[in-house]
Design a protein around this motif. Sequence first.
Motif, PDB file in Angstrom:
ATOM      1  N   ASP A 129       0.852  -1.191   0.000  1.00 34.97           N
ATOM      2  CA  ASP A 129       0.000   0.000   0.000  1.00 34.97           C
ATOM      3  C   ASP A 129       0.886   1.238   0.000  1.00 34.97           C
ATOM      4  O   ASP A 129       1.867   1.309   0.740  1.00 34.97           O
ATOM      5  CB  ASP A 129      -0.864   0.037   1.269  1.00 34.97           C
ATOM      6  CG  ASP A 129      -1.893  -1.084   1.285  1.00 34.97           C
ATOM      7  OD1 ASP A 129      -2.001  -1.810   0.273  1.00 34.97           O
ATOM      8  OD2 ASP A 129      -2.574  -1.223   2.320  1.00 34.97           O
ATOM      9  N   ASP A 162       1.119  -3.358  15.066  1.00 36.23           N
ATOM     10  CA  ASP A 162       2.173  -3.496  14.055  1.00 36.23           C
ATOM     11  C   ASP A 162       3.576  -3.282  14.630  1.00 36.23           C
ATOM     12  O   ASP A 162       4.541  -3.859  14.143  1.00 36.23           O
ATOM     13  CB  ASP A 162       1.957  -2.478  12.934  1.00 36.23           C
ATOM     14  CG  ASP A 162       0.688  -2.768  12.140  1.00 36.23           C
ATOM     15  OD1 ASP A 162       0.327  -3.953  12.026  1.00 36.23           O
ATOM     16  OD2 ASP A 162       0.069  -1.805  11.646  1.00 36.23           O
ATOM     17  N   THR A 202       0.240 -12.180  -1.746  1.00 35.60           N
ATOM     18  CA  THR A 202      -1.180 -11.836  -1.578  1.00 35.60           C
ATOM     19  C   THR A 202      -1.640 -11.907  -0.128  1.00 35.60           C
ATOM     20  O   THR A 202      -2.649 -11.306   0.228  1.00 35.60           O
ATOM     21  CB  THR A 202      -2.051 -12.826  -2.374  1.00 35.60           C
ATOM     22  OG1 THR A 202      -1.848 -14.142  -1.825  1.00 35.60           O
ATOM     23  CG2 THR A 202      -1.682 -12.835  -3.849  1.00 35.60           C
ATOM     24  N   GLY A 203      -0.954 -12.653   0.682  1.00 30.57           N
ATOM     25  CA  GLY A 203      -1.394 -12.880   2.070  1.00 30.57           C
ATOM     26  C   GLY A 203      -2.574 -13.830   2.145  1.00 30.57           C
ATOM     27  O   GLY A 203      -3.158 -14.025   3.208  1.00 30.57           O
ATOM     28  N   ASP A 204      -2.912 -14.435   1.029  1.00 28.53           N
ATOM     29  CA  ASP A 204      -4.116 -15.251   0.964  1.00 28.53           C
ATOM     30  C   ASP A 204      -3.799 -16.691   1.372  1.00 28.53           C
ATOM     31  O   ASP A 204      -3.529 -17.554   0.538  1.00 28.53           O
ATOM     32  CB  ASP A 204      -4.653 -15.191  -0.472  1.00 28.53           C
ATOM     33  CG  ASP A 204      -6.054 -15.744  -0.538  1.00 28.53           C
ATOM     34  OD1 ASP A 204      -6.598 -16.123   0.513  1.00 28.53           O
ATOM     35  OD2 ASP A 204      -6.599 -15.793  -1.653  1.00 28.53           O
ATOM     36  N   ALA A 207      -0.662 -14.877   7.295  1.00 26.48           N
ATOM     37  CA  ALA A 207      -1.543 -13.851   6.731  1.00 26.48           C
ATOM     38  C   ALA A 207      -1.382 -12.529   7.488  1.00 26.48           C
ATOM     39  O   ALA A 207      -1.312 -11.452   6.872  1.00 26.48           O
ATOM     40  CB  ALA A 207      -2.996 -14.324   6.782  1.00 26.48           C
ATOM     41  N   GLN A 208      -1.259 -12.610   8.823  1.00 24.35           N
ATOM     42  CA  GLN A 208      -1.118 -11.387   9.621  1.00 24.35           C
ATOM     43  C   GLN A 208       0.204 -10.681   9.317  1.00 24.35           C
ATOM     44  O   GLN A 208       0.251  -9.470   9.151  1.00 24.35           O
ATOM     45  CB  GLN A 208      -1.174 -11.723  11.118  1.00 24.35           C
ATOM     46  CG  GLN A 208      -2.569 -12.054  11.617  1.00 24.35           C
ATOM     47  CD  GLN A 208      -3.507 -10.858  11.532  1.00 24.35           C
ATOM     48  OE1 GLN A 208      -3.109  -9.731  11.794  1.00 24.35           O
ATOM     49  NE2 GLN A 208      -4.739 -11.101  11.139  1.00 24.35           N
ATOM     50  N   ASP A 263       0.117  -9.175   5.902  1.00 24.99           N
ATOM     51  CA  ASP A 263      -0.773  -8.017   5.868  1.00 24.99           C
ATOM     52  C   ASP A 263      -0.092  -6.781   6.475  1.00 24.99           C
ATOM     53  O   ASP A 263      -0.146  -5.684   5.908  1.00 24.99           O
ATOM     54  CB  ASP A 263      -2.057  -8.353   6.650  1.00 24.99           C
ATOM     55  CG  ASP A 263      -3.008  -7.176   6.678  1.00 24.99           C
ATOM     56  OD1 ASP A 263      -3.443  -6.777   5.579  1.00 24.99           O
ATOM     57  OD2 ASP A 263      -3.289  -6.633   7.767  1.00 24.99           O
ATOM     58  N   THR A 264       0.576  -6.962   7.618  1.00 21.18           N
ATOM     59  CA  THR A 264       1.331  -5.851   8.233  1.00 21.18           C
ATOM     60  C   THR A 264       2.353  -5.312   7.237  1.00 21.18           C
ATOM     61  O   THR A 264       2.514  -4.098   7.068  1.00 21.18           O
ATOM     62  CB  THR A 264       2.100  -6.374   9.477  1.00 21.18           C
ATOM     63  OG1 THR A 264       1.156  -6.922  10.375  1.00 21.18           O
ATOM     64  CG2 THR A 264       2.916  -5.321  10.143  1.00 21.18           C
ATOM     65  N   ARG A 311       2.379  -5.532   3.963  1.00 17.22           N
ATOM     66  CA  ARG A 311       1.739  -4.838   2.843  1.00 17.22           C
ATOM     67  C   ARG A 311       1.306  -3.421   3.233  1.00 17.22           C
ATOM     68  O   ARG A 311       1.532  -2.465   2.508  1.00 17.22           O
ATOM     69  CB  ARG A 311       0.524  -5.655   2.387  1.00 17.22           C
ATOM     70  CG  ARG A 311      -0.241  -5.074   1.217  1.00 17.22           C
ATOM     71  CD  ARG A 311      -1.463  -5.922   0.846  1.00 17.22           C
ATOM     72  NE  ARG A 311      -2.370  -6.154   1.970  1.00 17.22           N
ATOM     73  CZ  ARG A 311      -3.175  -5.244   2.503  1.00 17.22           C
ATOM     74  NH1 ARG A 311      -3.188  -4.021   2.025  1.00 17.22           N
ATOM     75  NH2 ARG A 311      -3.956  -5.549   3.536  1.00 17.22           N
ATOM     76  N   ARG A 312       0.725  -3.288   4.430  1.00 15.89           N
ATOM     77  CA  ARG A 312       0.201  -1.978   4.838  1.00 15.89           C
ATOM     78  C   ARG A 312       1.297  -1.001   5.227  1.00 15.89           C
ATOM     79  O   ARG A 312       1.185   0.195   4.990  1.00 15.89           O
ATOM     80  CB  ARG A 312      -0.769  -2.141   6.020  1.00 15.89           C
ATOM     81  CG  ARG A 312      -2.113  -2.728   5.661  1.00 15.89           C
ATOM     82  CD  ARG A 312      -3.053  -2.762   6.861  1.00 15.89           C
ATOM     83  NE  ARG A 312      -2.627  -3.704   7.884  1.00 15.89           N
ATOM     84  CZ  ARG A 312      -1.987  -3.394   9.008  1.00 15.89           C
ATOM     85  NH1 ARG A 312      -1.703  -2.141   9.310  1.00 15.89           N
ATOM     86  NH2 ARG A 312      -1.630  -4.330   9.874  1.00 15.89           N
TER      87      ARG A 312
END
Length: 526
Positions: free
Chosen positions: A222, A262, A344-346, A353-354, A357-358, A360-361
């Motif tokens: 992101d 985070d 993708t974190g998928d 995934a967590q 996601d951290t 990515r953000r």
Amino acid sequence: MTGRLRFILGDQLTRDLSALSDLDPARDIVLMVEVADEATYVRHHKQKLVLVLSAMRHFAESLRADGIAVDYVTLEDPANTHNFTTELARAITRHAPASVITTEPGEWRVWQMMQGWQASLGQPVDICADDRFFCSRADFASLSRARKVSRMEFFYREMRRRSGILMRADGPEGGQWNFDPENRKSLPRGHRPPARQRFTPDATTRAVLDMVASRFPEHFGDLEPFGWAVTREDALQALDHFITDALPQFGDYQDAMKTGEDFLYHSLISPYLNLGLLTAREVCTRAEAAYHAGDAPLNAVEGFIRQVLGWREFVRGVYWTEMPDYAQTNHLNAQRDLPAFYWTGDTPMRCMAQCIDTTRRTAYAHHIQRLMVTGNFALLAGIAPAQIEDWYLAVYIDAFDWVELPNTHGMVLHADGGRLGSKPYAASGAYIDRMSDYCSGCAFDPKQKLGPRACPFNYLYWNFLIENQAVLSPNPRMALPYRTLSKMTPEHRQSITDAAKVFLARQKGWAGDTSAPQQLRLDEDW
Ligand code: FAD
Ligand code: DLZ
Ligand code: SF4
């Protein structure tokens, strides 16, 4: 022009950099270039691109404000050739300097490039040592030859003695070198770490945000919210904030992981250290002063200083003494493709995934997330070193080859055969369960060893030991797990390898298409 052309790279944004010492503002010109080659040799996280480019622009402005001439080539410049060597050649044509001066780079790839400059550009090129580290490349090499630094712990003690940091006349402060055993607490339920200071983008950063959005849309991560400091002044504020609000509990919760938190008590200063906005010496001095003032306990301060004075310097030393062969080793012969879910974190594995996601953000994950979650999975799954190394180099705000490579290749993957660490940091789901709250919301159960709900880290861990038995079992530090493995029946071992085989066969490699992320569902996995 009769002066010197002083070529500064994007991670050399330090006013007393060796290539800027004895600068003559009346005759010299500083050269800085934004080049697509550096933005794309891996697909850096969008926030990392913004950080580097905005920090470069701010640094150039601060030099100009002090009356120093800066020749700054932007990415948007139509004449830009987007490569360090060809941009330097163009600048030489523009300025006809008496000579070129630069500081040794942080990356072998660029070091090799620099070696060819004098001959290819027909110009004297001085490459100064990068003296922003406690231990120079030459010093580390000679310590290595004297076999004083085979392990980080010995190197760290040597650095403590040499620097005098946390030292008393009779030995280390507090009577011991290392307080790590006190630094492994998990976060108590309901405990809220402090909110962390973030910085609002100014006009320069906003312009870079727009440029990155339009030029690098396919890069990972992101773009916003972007809250990183891009000037030395703001980086100093970030350091102040860490020392006051987070350092006192840095030690206790250094290894903890928690959903929705985070940053916990980590310093978040690695990007500033690596770009040159802060120096290693000043951050250690600040932490030590907090201890002497009674504002932070010794376990926290020593733990923090060990990361900067110990690990950071040690990995750099290993990088420069072992490259380029270092990157080619593959001690455990790991060959699997990086699964698509790293991008993708998928994945139903909630810990993975967590952490993804951290990442990515924020373009950030703390050390234990990198080492014991995404790193541990890559180790257990036998991911090919080059693939996971490119991932780490791309996705983190602080990632530069000299520090990323030894951490991934050595510490995580043991691909260097033990040069960096004496054994692989392999762990089953029990470790992640102990140090985080990830497992409570996971589709898998960390207590189950086999079966559809068993945590994949459990059978992957034993499968890893089985697959690598010939190489790892002679290592005395692996004696305990191999003793346990030896007590398993052949049938049980077979069930483990079967489970791992099925699971790994279902992880698809990355096809590079962000529009169609692979769905890896629990029911599909079994
Ligand atoms: P803190 O936890 O607050 O630690 C303080 C400082 O210590 C950091 O800012 C960093 O400068 C230094 N430090 C801590 N651990 C290490 C280490 N193992 N090696 C070198 N320095 C360390 N760090 C990078 O700076 N760049 C990287 O590209 C990088 N890649 C990594 C890849 C992997 C697989 C792993 C396991 C670790 C990596 N690290 C890297 C080390 C570490 O994870 C980060 O330095 C740290 O998470 C940065 O966050 P922080 O500033 O909040 O650190
Ligand atoms: C990481 C990076 C990026 C994305 N862009 C630039 C750039 O445009 N110009 C520059 O001088 N440096 C950049 N960098 C940092 C370099 O990649 C870094 O200096 C080398 O990898 C050596 O460590
Ligand atoms: Fe990760 Fe296993 Fe825990 Fe799920 S159960 S979060 S996969 S360690």
